[in-house]
Design a protein around this motif. Sequence first.
Motif, PDB file in Angstrom:
ATOM      1  N   VAL A  44       7.155   4.403 -11.605  1.00  0.00           N
ATOM      2  CA  VAL A  44       6.474   3.406 -12.436  1.00  0.00           C
ATOM      3  C   VAL A  44       5.074   3.120 -11.903  1.00  0.00           C
ATOM      4  CG1 VAL A  44       6.510   1.006 -13.232  1.00  0.00           C
ATOM      5  CG2 VAL A  44       8.624   2.344 -13.220  1.00  0.00           C
ATOM      6  N   ALA A  45       4.949   3.002 -10.573  1.00  0.00           N
ATOM      7  CA  ALA A  45       3.646   2.685  -9.972  1.00  0.00           C
ATOM      8  C   ALA A  45       2.613   3.757 -10.320  1.00  0.00           C
ATOM      9  CB  ALA A  45       3.784   2.548  -8.464  1.00  0.00           C
ATOM     10  N   PHE A  46       3.006   5.027 -10.211  1.00  0.00           N
ATOM     11  CA  PHE A  46       2.049   6.108 -10.450  1.00  0.00           C
ATOM     12  C   PHE A  46       1.845   6.412 -11.934  1.00  0.00           C
ATOM     13  CE2 PHE A  46       2.667   6.917  -5.945  1.00  0.00           C
ATOM     14  CZ  PHE A  46       1.393   7.288  -5.547  1.00  0.00           C
ATOM     15  N   SER A  47       2.633   5.808 -12.792  1.00  0.00           N
ATOM     16  CA  SER A  47       2.424   5.997 -14.230  1.00  0.00           C
ATOM     17  C   SER A  47       1.766   4.785 -14.882  1.00  0.00           C
ATOM     18  CB  SER A  47       3.769   6.276 -14.920  1.00  0.00           C
ATOM     19  OG  SER A  47       4.655   5.172 -14.783  1.00  0.00           O
ATOM     20  N   VAL A  86      -0.881  -2.715 -10.724  1.00  0.00           N
ATOM     21  CA  VAL A  86      -1.646  -1.721  -9.972  1.00  0.00           C
ATOM     22  C   VAL A  86      -3.049  -2.273  -9.750  1.00  0.00           C
ATOM     23  CG1 VAL A  86      -2.523   0.640  -9.896  1.00  0.00           C
ATOM     24  CG2 VAL A  86      -0.275   0.182 -10.893  1.00  0.00           C
ATOM     25  N   GLU A  87      -3.318  -2.668  -8.522  1.00  0.00           N
ATOM     26  CA  GLU A  87      -4.578  -3.333  -8.192  1.00  0.00           C
ATOM     27  C   GLU A  87      -5.717  -2.346  -7.980  1.00  0.00           C
ATOM     28  OE1 GLU A  87      -4.973  -5.733  -4.395  1.00  0.00           O
ATOM     29  OE2 GLU A  87      -4.667  -7.342  -5.864  1.00  0.00           O
ATOM     30  N   LYS A  88      -5.419  -1.229  -7.295  1.00  0.00           N
ATOM     31  CA  LYS A  88      -6.466  -0.245  -6.986  1.00  0.00           C
ATOM     32  C   LYS A  88      -5.858   1.138  -6.877  1.00  0.00           C
ATOM     33  CE  LYS A  88     -10.796   0.636  -5.803  1.00  0.00           C
ATOM     34  NZ  LYS A  88     -11.929   0.352  -6.709  1.00  0.00           N
ATOM     35  N   VAL A  89      -6.558   2.129  -7.441  1.00  0.00           N
ATOM     36  CA  VAL A  89      -6.152   3.532  -7.327  1.00  0.00           C
ATOM     37  C   VAL A  89      -7.216   4.258  -6.518  1.00  0.00           C
ATOM     38  CG1 VAL A  89      -5.679   5.680  -8.566  1.00  0.00           C
ATOM     39  CG2 VAL A  89      -4.951   3.486  -9.541  1.00  0.00           C
ATOM     40  N   ARG A  90      -6.789   4.895  -5.422  1.00  0.00           N
ATOM     41  CA  ARG A  90      -7.695   5.671  -4.584  1.00  0.00           C
ATOM     42  C   ARG A  90      -7.102   7.065  -4.413  1.00  0.00           C
ATOM     43  NH1 ARG A  90      -7.077   1.123  -1.640  1.00  0.00           N
ATOM     44  NH2 ARG A  90      -5.898   2.273  -0.058  1.00  0.00           N
ATOM     45  N   GLY A  91      -7.326   7.921  -5.387  1.00  0.00           N
ATOM     46  CA  GLY A  91      -6.738   9.262  -5.343  1.00  0.00           C
ATOM     47  C   GLY A  91      -5.229   9.179  -5.415  1.00  0.00           C
ATOM     48  N   GLN A  92      -4.559   9.619  -4.334  1.00  0.00           N
ATOM     49  CA  GLN A  92      -3.106   9.583  -4.287  1.00  0.00           C
ATOM     50  C   GLN A  92      -2.568   8.349  -3.568  1.00  0.00           C
ATOM     51  OE1 GLN A  92      -0.903  11.793  -5.864  1.00  0.00           O
ATOM     52  NE2 GLN A  92      -2.853  12.251  -6.837  1.00  0.00           N
ATOM     53  N   GLU A  93      -3.447   7.380  -3.328  1.00  0.00           N
ATOM     54  CA  GLU A  93      -3.028   6.121  -2.713  1.00  0.00           C
ATOM     55  C   GLU A  93      -3.216   4.972  -3.689  1.00  0.00           C
ATOM     56  OE1 GLU A  93      -4.881   5.335   1.019  1.00  0.00           O
ATOM     57  OE2 GLU A  93      -3.543   6.696   2.111  1.00  0.00           O
ATOM     58  N   LEU A  94      -2.264   4.050  -3.670  1.00  0.00           N
ATOM     59  CA  LEU A  94      -2.312   2.898  -4.568  1.00  0.00           C
ATOM     60  C   LEU A  94      -2.204   1.601  -3.784  1.00  0.00           C
ATOM     61  CD1 LEU A  94       0.260   3.970  -7.347  1.00  0.00           C
ATOM     62  CD2 LEU A  94      -2.203   4.429  -7.299  1.00  0.00           C
ATOM     63  N   LYS A 140       0.873  -1.175   0.000  1.00  0.00           N
ATOM     64  CA  LYS A 140       0.000   0.000   0.000  1.00  0.00           C
ATOM     65  C   LYS A 140       0.904   1.218   0.000  1.00  0.00           C
ATOM     66  CE  LYS A 140      -3.503   2.344   2.791  1.00  0.00           C
ATOM     67  NZ  LYS A 140      -4.270   2.297   4.062  1.00  0.00           N
ATOM     68  N   MET A 141       0.698   2.143  -0.919  1.00  0.00           N
ATOM     69  CA  MET A 141       1.664   3.226  -1.049  1.00  0.00           C
ATOM     70  C   MET A 141       1.008   4.546  -1.439  1.00  0.00           C
ATOM     71  SD  MET A 141       3.459   2.209  -4.696  1.00  0.00           S
ATOM     72  CE  MET A 141       4.280   3.802  -4.861  1.00  0.00           C
ATOM     73  N   ASN A 142       1.753   5.629  -1.177  1.00  0.00           N
ATOM     74  CA  ASN A 142       1.409   6.954  -1.683  1.00  0.00           C
ATOM     75  C   ASN A 142       2.701   7.646  -2.087  1.00  0.00           C
ATOM     76  OD1 ASN A 142       2.616   7.974   0.711  1.00  0.00           O
ATOM     77  ND2 ASN A 142       0.655   7.826   1.790  1.00  0.00           N
ATOM     78  N   ARG A 143       2.611   8.914  -2.437  1.00  0.00           N
ATOM     79  CA  ARG A 143       3.790   9.634  -2.931  1.00  0.00           C
ATOM     80  C   ARG A 143       4.892   9.750  -1.872  1.00  0.00           C
ATOM     81  NH1 ARG A 143       4.322  10.259  -8.469  1.00  0.00           N
ATOM     82  NH2 ARG A 143       2.320  10.825  -9.385  1.00  0.00           N
ATOM     83  N   LYS A 144       4.499   9.715  -0.588  1.00  0.00           N
ATOM     84  CA  LYS A 144       5.469   9.871   0.484  1.00  0.00           C
ATOM     85  C   LYS A 144       5.989   8.536   1.010  1.00  0.00           C
ATOM     86  CE  LYS A 144       3.566  14.295   2.085  1.00  0.00           C
ATOM     87  NZ  LYS A 144       2.988  15.027   3.238  1.00  0.00           N
ATOM     88  N   ALA A 145       5.565   7.448   0.423  1.00  0.00           N
ATOM     89  CA  ALA A 145       5.991   6.125   0.902  1.00  0.00           C
ATOM     90  C   ALA A 145       7.508   5.986   0.797  1.00  0.00           C
ATOM     91  CB  ALA A 145       5.307   5.026   0.087  1.00  0.00           C
TER      92      ALA A 145
END
Length: 468
Positions: free
Chosen positions: A267-270, A291-299, A253-258
């Motif tokens: 790569v994950a966010f693209s 990429v299983e799920k995108v929830r705004g800025q969380e993946l 589970k990740m976001n930009r600050k992970a």
Amino acid sequence: MKSINSRITLFFTFVFFAAGTAAAQEIIKETKQDTVKPVSAKGRVKVDGVVAVVGDYVVLDSDIDLMYKELQAQNIPTKDVTRCDLLGKLMEDKLYAHQAIQDSIVVTDADVNETMNRQIDYFVENLGSVDKVVKYFKKKSLEAFRAELFEMIKNQKLTEQMQKKIIDDVQITPEEVRQFYAQFKKDELPVFGAEMEVAQIVIKPEVSQAEKQAVIDRLREIKREVQEGASFYSKAVLYSEDPGSRSSGGYIKMNRKAPLVKEFKDVAFSTEEGQISEPFETEYGYHIIYVEKVRGQELDVRHILMTPKVSNEALKKAKEKIEKIRSRIAAGEITFADAARSESDEKETKNSGGLLINPRTFGTRFELTKMDPSLYNDISDLKDNEVSRPILVDESRTGKHYKIMMVTNRYDEHVADYAKDYLKIKELALKEKQKKTLSKWNEEKIKDTYIKVNGDYRACTFANHWVK
């Protein structure tokens, strides 16, 4: 109560969130007698029952038994630990968890499952098998153990998130640090243990292009198989070389600050939801990301890591190179720091002359009594200005490489000095202020929360006012 709280908090942090550390060589030690279990006048022991209620949570007699048993299993001193102490700590945790729910703090099942799977892997590694784990914890089945562990981890995560929310905005001013230091009498000042600064030079063997291409081709093959219907989860469990996520099917589970390397996040966010990336390289090897799920800025992503294999010839050349570097340092031709800047393959320490960063304090000093055992073993016998022999390292994430080490500075045990130890004193002052903030929060929430303590436990002397 302060002392038992600190011991118990340390215990739960250790057991459930530090699995796999070198300090945890022995976690299991069966106990024959529960020395704090109260016995009735007729010699009968109460089987179980609700001993306290905190908001929407209950505390059972068996919860106290389990907590005591776990403390013994970890060889944490229990001589002065009473059931009242344990109940107080359990109720405090329940209060945090209860309020976390009221404040809409969310702990996802996926996050709990990831921690739980990692924890069970740790137990299995130490005990030898799943059956032995189930037997030790006296559960009827693995499913029953997982269910109880799931709830325990979820409550602990809620507690941690609530505590973090409470103290996140707590700051300390220079004047408060001065006042904190001034409150100590000369013979009561804190004593800081012996410390040292350590530097290392890392030489990694070169991986052939053929080995790299073989890994890239295998990852592309796995991607094609998943696109044709295979399970990414299963492929990650079978083939990923990332020990931290393999057992959970590569889940992150990740976001930009992970705290992940830049290449991985880019790569994950693209990559679009439901898609699998092309193989890409990081310092750990080659990956593909689903990429299983995108929830705004969380993946929610899953990944597979594969590392190209190093040949014996490449490993031999790396050893020869680091031996030459060591010889030049020993001959005085170059300093250890300059050699690290020019030759080391470890980018995290290269620019600082090889100096290691203490992950506990983010400074360069390591207190000997708190040093990671593996690091201590590498440098414990080194004399001043002595460079270690080449050490072969075989890590699951970074593969095989050689390193040489040196103790660059030593600091003897000493009484706290305001000028020399300001940062350490500031840290102590901040922790004290955070404790007071948490204590004040507890007092306020206890007044506003439904709390009931049953039976003989109402006679306990608690640090908090649980009995209203």
